[in-house]
Design a protein around this motif. Structure first.
Motif, PDB file in Angstrom:
ATOM      1  N   GLU A 135       0.810  -1.220   0.000  1.00 35.67           N
ATOM      2  CA  GLU A 135       0.000   0.000   0.000  1.00 35.67           C
ATOM      3  C   GLU A 135       0.845   1.272   0.000  1.00 35.67           C
ATOM      4  O   GLU A 135       0.455   2.279  -0.589  1.00 35.67           O
ATOM      5  CB  GLU A 135      -0.915   0.004   1.226  1.00 35.67           C
ATOM      6  N   GLU A 175     -10.081  -9.712   5.291  1.00 32.79           N
ATOM      7  CA  GLU A 175     -10.371  -8.294   5.069  1.00 32.79           C
ATOM      8  C   GLU A 175      -9.182  -7.572   4.451  1.00 32.79           C
ATOM      9  O   GLU A 175      -9.354  -6.701   3.583  1.00 32.79           O
ATOM     10  CB  GLU A 175     -10.769  -7.635   6.389  1.00 32.79           C
ATOM     11  N   ARG A 176      -7.980  -7.921   4.881  1.00 29.93           N
ATOM     12  CA  ARG A 176      -6.784  -7.272   4.320  1.00 29.93           C
ATOM     13  C   ARG A 176      -6.608  -7.640   2.847  1.00 29.93           C
ATOM     14  O   ARG A 176      -6.263  -6.792   2.018  1.00 29.93           O
ATOM     15  CB  ARG A 176      -5.544  -7.659   5.120  1.00 29.93           C
ATOM     16  N   LEU A 178      -9.011  -8.534   0.798  1.00 31.38           N
ATOM     17  CA  LEU A 178     -10.075  -7.845   0.065  1.00 31.38           C
ATOM     18  C   LEU A 178      -9.721  -6.377  -0.155  1.00 31.38           C
ATOM     19  O   LEU A 178      -9.982  -5.814  -1.223  1.00 31.38           O
ATOM     20  CB  LEU A 178     -11.400  -7.956   0.823  1.00 31.38           C
ATOM     21  N   SER A 179      -9.135  -5.758   0.848  1.00 32.70           N
ATOM     22  CA  SER A 179      -8.713  -4.365   0.719  1.00 32.70           C
ATOM     23  C   SER A 179      -7.672  -4.217  -0.388  1.00 32.70           C
ATOM     24  O   SER A 179      -7.717  -3.270  -1.182  1.00 32.70           O
ATOM     25  CB  SER A 179      -8.139  -3.864   2.049  1.00 32.70           C
ATOM     26  N   ARG A 181      -7.397  -6.077  -2.964  1.00 38.21           N
ATOM     27  CA  ARG A 181      -8.115  -6.225  -4.232  1.00 38.21           C
ATOM     28  C   ARG A 181      -8.770  -4.902  -4.625  1.00 38.21           C
ATOM     29  O   ARG A 181      -8.672  -4.462  -5.773  1.00 38.21           O
ATOM     30  CB  ARG A 181      -9.193  -7.310  -4.075  1.00 38.21           C
ATOM     31  N   ARG A 182      -9.431  -4.277  -3.678  1.00 44.60           N
ATOM     32  CA  ARG A 182     -10.160  -3.041  -3.978  1.00 44.60           C
ATOM     33  C   ARG A 182      -9.222  -1.889  -4.326  1.00 44.60           C
ATOM     34  O   ARG A 182      -9.605  -0.978  -5.066  1.00 44.60           O
ATOM     35  CB  ARG A 182     -11.043  -2.675  -2.788  1.00 44.60           C
ATOM     36  N   ARG A 183      -8.018  -1.939  -3.793  1.00 45.38           N
ATOM     37  CA  ARG A 183      -7.031  -0.901  -4.095  1.00 45.38           C
ATOM     38  C   ARG A 183      -6.301  -1.162  -5.414  1.00 45.38           C
ATOM     39  O   ARG A 183      -5.474  -0.356  -5.833  1.00 45.38           O
ATOM     40  CB  ARG A 183      -6.001  -0.820  -2.962  1.00 45.38           C
ATOM     41  N   GLY A 184      -6.585  -2.286  -6.029  1.00 47.49           N
ATOM     42  CA  GLY A 184      -5.931  -2.611  -7.286  1.00 47.49           C
ATOM     43  C   GLY A 184      -4.496  -3.062  -7.132  1.00 47.49           C
ATOM     44  O   GLY A 184      -3.700  -2.967  -8.069  1.00 47.49           O
ATOM     45  N   TYR A 187      -4.428  -8.743  -8.618  1.00 49.55           N
ATOM     46  CA  TYR A 187      -5.458  -9.274  -9.506  1.00 49.55           C
ATOM     47  C   TYR A 187      -5.309 -10.794  -9.543  1.00 49.55           C
ATOM     48  O   TYR A 187      -4.468 -11.319 -10.275  1.00 49.55           O
ATOM     49  CB  TYR A 187      -5.311  -8.668 -10.906  1.00 49.55           C
ATOM     50  N   ASP A 194     -12.650 -13.271  -4.552  1.00 55.00           N
ATOM     51  CA  ASP A 194     -13.437 -12.306  -3.779  1.00 55.00           C
ATOM     52  C   ASP A 194     -14.558 -13.000  -3.010  1.00 55.00           C
ATOM     53  O   ASP A 194     -14.800 -12.706  -1.831  1.00 55.00           O
ATOM     54  CB  ASP A 194     -14.026 -11.238  -4.696  1.00 55.00           C
ATOM     55  N   ASP A 195     -15.247 -13.911  -3.675  1.00 56.47           N
ATOM     56  CA  ASP A 195     -16.331 -14.641  -3.013  1.00 56.47           C
ATOM     57  C   ASP A 195     -15.781 -15.521  -1.891  1.00 56.47           C
ATOM     58  O   ASP A 195     -16.400 -15.638  -0.825  1.00 56.47           O
ATOM     59  CB  ASP A 195     -17.089 -15.507  -4.018  1.00 56.47           C
TER      60      ASP A 195
END
Length: 209
Positions: A135, A175-176, A178-179, A181-184, A187, A194-195
Motif C-alpha cells: 500500500e 479483510e486485508r 479484500l482491501s 483487491r479493492r485498491r488494485g 489481480y 473475492d467470493d
C-alpha cells in the motif's frame, strides 16, 4: 491519507529542559522533499522486515510521504548482518526474499500451526506487513500477494487451522486481502477469490458469535 498522516505525526521539534515535543507543521515535509535516498539498515539475522511493525512504518511511511509530496527517492534496504559484506536491496527485492524464504515456506507454516492461536496471529501479522508495504511503497508485486494468499487461504488445511484456532485472525486476513483487491494491488488468477474471502469473513463471524 497515509503519507499526510506520516508527515503530521513526525513534524515535531524537541527542546527545553524536559525535551518536550512541539508541533512544527511542514518542517519534516521540507526535509523529506529534499531527500534523494533513504537507506534502512538491518543487522539482526534472526529478524526480517515482515516481523514487527517498525520497518513498514518507517519505510512505508517515508515512501508514502514522498508520494504525497509529489517527489521520488531511492529506498534501499541494507542488510548488514555481515558488516564486512553489506548487501543493498530494493524494497521489492527485500520483501520478495522474505516471502520466498519464510512467509510461504512449508516449514515455517507447519511450525506456526503447532502454536495454535498464536501461530494464526503470526500469519495475520505477516499478511498485514506485506500489504502494508504494498500500500505504501507500490513495490510489492501481485505475484507475491497471490503466493501468500494461496499459502494461507488457498490451502484447505491451513485455512481451516486459522479459522478454527483464531477466527479474529481469519477475518482480519480476509479483510486485508479484500482491501488489496479493492485498491488494485492484486489481480488474482482465480475469479472466485473475492467470493471466497467474503465467505471466510462470514464464517469467522459465525464462529466468533
Amino acid at each position: 491519507e497515509i503519507g499526510r498522516a506520516y508527515l503530521d505525526a513526525t513534524s515535531h521539534a524537541y527542546g527545553g529542559a524536559e525535551g518536550e515535543a512541539v508541533s512544527v507543521p511542514g518542517a519534516f515535509a521540507d526535509r523529506v522533499a529534499e531527500a534523494d535516498l533513504l537507506v534502512h539498515t538491518g543487522d539482526d539475522p534472526g529478524r526480517d522486515i515482515l516481523e514487527g511493525s517498525a520497518d513498514v512504518a518507517f519505510i512505508g511511511g517515508f515512501s508514502a510521504a514522498l508520494a504525497a509530496l509529489g517527489k521520488n527517492a531511492d529506498v534501499i534496504v541494507l542488510d548488514t548482518t555481515d558488516p564486512q559484506k553489506p548487501k543493498p536491496r530494493s524494497v521489492g527485492e527485500a520483501v520478495s526474499r522474505v516471502v520466498r524464504a519464510r512467509a510461504v515456506n512449508p516449514r515455517f507454516i507447519a511450525g506456526q500451526m503447532r502454536h495454535g492461536p498464536r501461530g494464526a496471529s503470526e500469519f495475520a501479522e505477516t499478511v498485514d506487513r506485506l500489504l502494508g508495504f504494498a500500500e505504501t511503497t507500490l513495490a510489492v508485486s501481485g505475484t507475491l500477494i497471490e503466493a501468500v494468499h494461496d499459502a494461507y487461504l488457498g490451502d484447505p488445511e491451513v485455512r481451516a487451522f486459522i479459522l478454527r484456532e483464531n477466527p479474529a485472525a481469519a477475518k482480519f486476513i480476509a479483510e486485508r486481502f479484500l482491501s488489496a483487491r479493492r485498491r488494485g494491488l492484486w489481480y488474482p488468477l482465480r475469479n472466485s477469490v473475492d467470493d471466497d474471502l467474503a465467505a471466510l469473513i462470514a464464517e469467522a463471524q459465525g464462529v466468533a458469535a
